[in-house]
Scaffold this motif. Structure first.
Motif, PDB file in Angstrom:
ATOM      1  N   GLY A 128      23.618  21.789  55.360  1.00 25.70           N
ATOM      2  CA  GLY A 128      22.808  22.534  56.303  1.00 25.70           C
ATOM      3  C   GLY A 128      23.188  22.337  57.753  1.00 25.70           C
ATOM      4  N   THR A 129      24.295  21.674  57.980  1.00 27.59           N
ATOM      5  CA  THR A 129      24.806  21.498  59.340  1.00 27.59           C
ATOM      6  C   THR A 129      26.209  22.093  59.416  1.00 27.59           C
ATOM      7  OG1 THR A 129      25.790  19.332  58.877  1.00 27.59           O
ATOM      8  CG2 THR A 129      23.479  19.369  59.620  1.00 27.59           C
ATOM      9  N   GLY A 130      26.795  22.005  60.570  1.00 26.79           N
ATOM     10  CA  GLY A 130      28.151  22.515  60.743  1.00 26.79           C
ATOM     11  C   GLY A 130      28.696  22.101  62.088  1.00 26.79           C
ATOM     12  N   SER A 131      29.878  22.584  62.392  1.00 29.17           N
ATOM     13  CA  SER A 131      30.542  22.233  63.645  1.00 29.17           C
ATOM     14  C   SER A 131      31.079  23.486  64.307  1.00 29.17           C
ATOM     15  CB  SER A 131      31.686  21.241  63.393  1.00 29.17           C
ATOM     16  OG  SER A 131      31.195  20.055  62.816  1.00 29.17           O
ATOM     17  N   LEU A 132      31.062  23.473  65.636  1.00 24.96           N
ATOM     18  CA  LEU A 132      31.595  24.572  66.426  1.00 24.96           C
ATOM     19  C   LEU A 132      32.806  24.056  67.193  1.00 24.96           C
ATOM     20  CD1 LEU A 132      29.621  27.104  68.559  1.00 24.96           C
ATOM     21  CD2 LEU A 132      31.464  25.797  69.613  1.00 24.96           C
ATOM     22  N   TYR A 133      33.908  24.781  67.131  1.00 21.16           N
ATOM     23  CA  TYR A 133      35.141  24.367  67.786  1.00 21.16           C
ATOM     24  C   TYR A 133      35.568  25.435  68.793  1.00 21.16           C
ATOM     25  CZ  TYR A 133      35.371  21.296  63.709  1.00 21.16           C
ATOM     26  OH  TYR A 133      35.086  20.373  62.727  1.00 21.16           O
ATOM     27  N   ALA A 134      35.772  25.020  70.027  1.00 26.71           N
ATOM     28  CA  ALA A 134      36.384  25.890  71.032  1.00 26.71           C
ATOM     29  C   ALA A 134      37.801  25.367  71.244  1.00 26.71           C
ATOM     30  CB  ALA A 134      35.588  25.851  72.334  1.00 26.71           C
ATOM     31  N   GLU A 135      38.777  26.145  70.831  1.00 29.78           N
ATOM     32  CA  GLU A 135      40.142  25.652  70.769  1.00 29.78           C
ATOM     33  C   GLU A 135      41.039  26.344  71.788  1.00 29.78           C
ATOM     34  OE1 GLU A 135      41.278  24.979  66.360  1.00 29.78           O
ATOM     35  OE2 GLU A 135      39.827  26.613  66.356  1.00 29.78           O
ATOM     36  N   ASN A 136      41.994  25.560  72.300  1.00 27.31           N
ATOM     37  CA  ASN A 136      43.074  26.069  73.142  1.00 27.31           C
ATOM     38  C   ASN A 136      42.588  26.628  74.480  1.00 27.31           C
ATOM     39  OD1 ASN A 136      44.851  25.468  71.013  1.00 27.31           O
ATOM     40  ND2 ASN A 136      44.563  27.492  70.110  1.00 27.31           N
ATOM     41  N   LEU A 137      41.498  26.059  75.000  1.00 29.31           N
ATOM     42  CA  LEU A 137      41.038  26.448  76.329  1.00 29.31           C
ATOM     43  C   LEU A 137      41.748  25.608  77.388  1.00 29.31           C
ATOM     44  CD1 LEU A 137      37.190  26.681  75.692  1.00 29.31           C
ATOM     45  CD2 LEU A 137      38.853  28.531  75.710  1.00 29.31           C
ATOM     46  N   PRO A 138      41.867  26.122  78.617  1.00 26.81           N
ATOM     47  CA  PRO A 138      42.484  25.322  79.690  1.00 26.81           C
ATOM     48  C   PRO A 138      41.722  24.022  79.913  1.00 26.81           C
ATOM     49  CG  PRO A 138      42.317  27.619  80.356  1.00 26.81           C
ATOM     50  CD  PRO A 138      41.528  27.484  79.076  1.00 26.81           C
TER      51      PRO A 138
END
Length: 384
Positions: A176-186
């Motif tokens: 019931g959980t998860g992860s958020l990934y913001a990838e390859n940002l400056p």
């Protein structure tokens, strides 16, 4: 990193670490010897269309013999071959027990990003001295700086290619959980987000949540208000320190700017754009005696905001050996306590709360050494 100690127990640890490193070297060397012999056999006895499969089978055998996964085995083989074939000084130091497998892996990974043979040669010539006296984390940062400095053009190319692949992905777990990934940002964008979350989280009072929980909740709250009509959140100006070569600003060359904590870079062309459009406030940390903010002495215990920022930019991280806590999250400590030591740039340094306490309660004592400082910890001398 222990420069000298009268405690035989610590001396034994150093001896054991060298023995472990030599044992790791023997494993890697035996692996390469086996692999080379098998490649000769495959080239001689196996028909061409089956050679790739036979080589994969050999890697599988190596993995099983060492208790690795096949992916781990492939990585170790690549690292070992790079060190042996392209980094002879590193390979010899490994065999002599000066550096261990973890450090060789980091150096080899750095060599893969270099495009010129002379750059790899420079890495080979300089890496051992640093790796032998610093932690693996510090070595990773040193490798980043080295790559950016010796091949700045390639840094810019990789920056553009990677930022073009920026994305946000979400992974859901089974509980019931998860992860958020913001990838390859400056990196400079991420540094701003990091400081805004810190500022907002620490501004909340009478809150039972941890700082980490507040940061996460504030991040989600911000995403809940995504709308083209919304104005961006406004917070006081934040100090994101980068060290900029004057030659880059002048357009003489393309050396990248490095963050105050020495962990990330801004390519030269991006930096020059930000310098014009971002209305930055510049600190000059090495100028004449009349306006060098670090040379100014202040009355009392607390430095001015300008001096506080300048010291944190200068130090980057906690000045205790091996500690990589960002200076912006550290205390500013007097090397020589008041009233004997003044409140100025020469006597102030960044220490994280933990190592500040060690110093305050005399579990770790800083000692001057020429133009640098070392630490005496129960007779063991640690250098920065």
């Amino acid at each position: 990193m222990v420069g000298g100690t009268s405690d035989d127990r610590l001396t034994v640890m150093g001896v054991l670490q060298a023995e472990r490193a030599r044992a790791e070297y023997r494993v890697w060397a035996a692996m390469l010897e086996f692999l080379d012999a098998e490649r000769v056999r495959i080239e001689r006895d196996v028909e061409p269309r089956l050679r790739e499969l036979e080589t994969a089978a050999v890697r599988s055998v190596i993995a099983q013999a060492n208790g690795w996964s096949e992916d781990q085995a492939a990585s170790r083989i690549h690292e070992a071959e790079t060190a042996r074939d392209d980094l002879p000084t590193v390979w010899k130091a490994f065999g002599d027990g000066e550096i261990d497998a973890a450090r060789v892996s980091v150096i080899a990974a750095g060599a893969w990003k270099l495009t010129k043979q002379r750059s790899i040669g420079r890495l080979d010539a300089r890496a051992v001295a640093y790796a032998a006296t610093h932690t693996v984390g510090e070595l990773r940062r040193w490798i980043k700086r080295f790559i950016a400095q010796v091949e700045p053009d390639e840094v810019e190319k990789r920056y553009e290619d990677i930022v073009a692949e920026r994305r946000v992905t979400i992974h859901h777990d089974e509980d019931g959980t998860g992860s958020l990934y913001a990838e390859n940002l400056p990196s400079y964008v991420l540094a701003g987000i990091d400081q805004r979350l810190d500022y907002a989280a620490k501004s909340l009072t009478d809150d039972d949540r941890t700082i980490a929980q507040r940061r996460a909740d504030l991040f989600v709250d911000a995403l809940d208000h995504i709308d083209p009509e919304n104005e961006p959140a406004r917070v006081p100006n934040l100090a994101i320190g980068v060290m900029v070569p004057a030659s880059t600003l002048a357009g003489v060359d393309d050396q990248p700017a490095i963050s105050a904590d020495r962990d990330w870079f801004i390519p030269a062309h991006v930096l020059r754009t930000l310098a014009v459009s971002g209305d930055p406030f510049w600190y000059r940390l090495t100028v004449d005696d009349h306006d060098d903010v670090l040379a100014t002495t202040y009355e009392g215990r607390y430095p001015s905001d300008h001096l506080r920022n300048a010291i944190r930019f200068r130090d980057g991280t906690c000045r205790y050996p091996g500690c990589m806590k960002k200076a912006q999250n550290c205390d500013l400590d007097h090397r020589q306590p008041l009233p004997d030591g003044p409140t100025n740039g020469e006597n102030l340094w960044a220490l994280c709360r933990h190592h500040h306490k060690l110093k305050t309660f005399n579990h770790a004592t800083p000692i001057p050494r020429d133009d640098d400082w070392a630490w005496n910890i129960n007779g063991a001398i640690l250098t920065e």
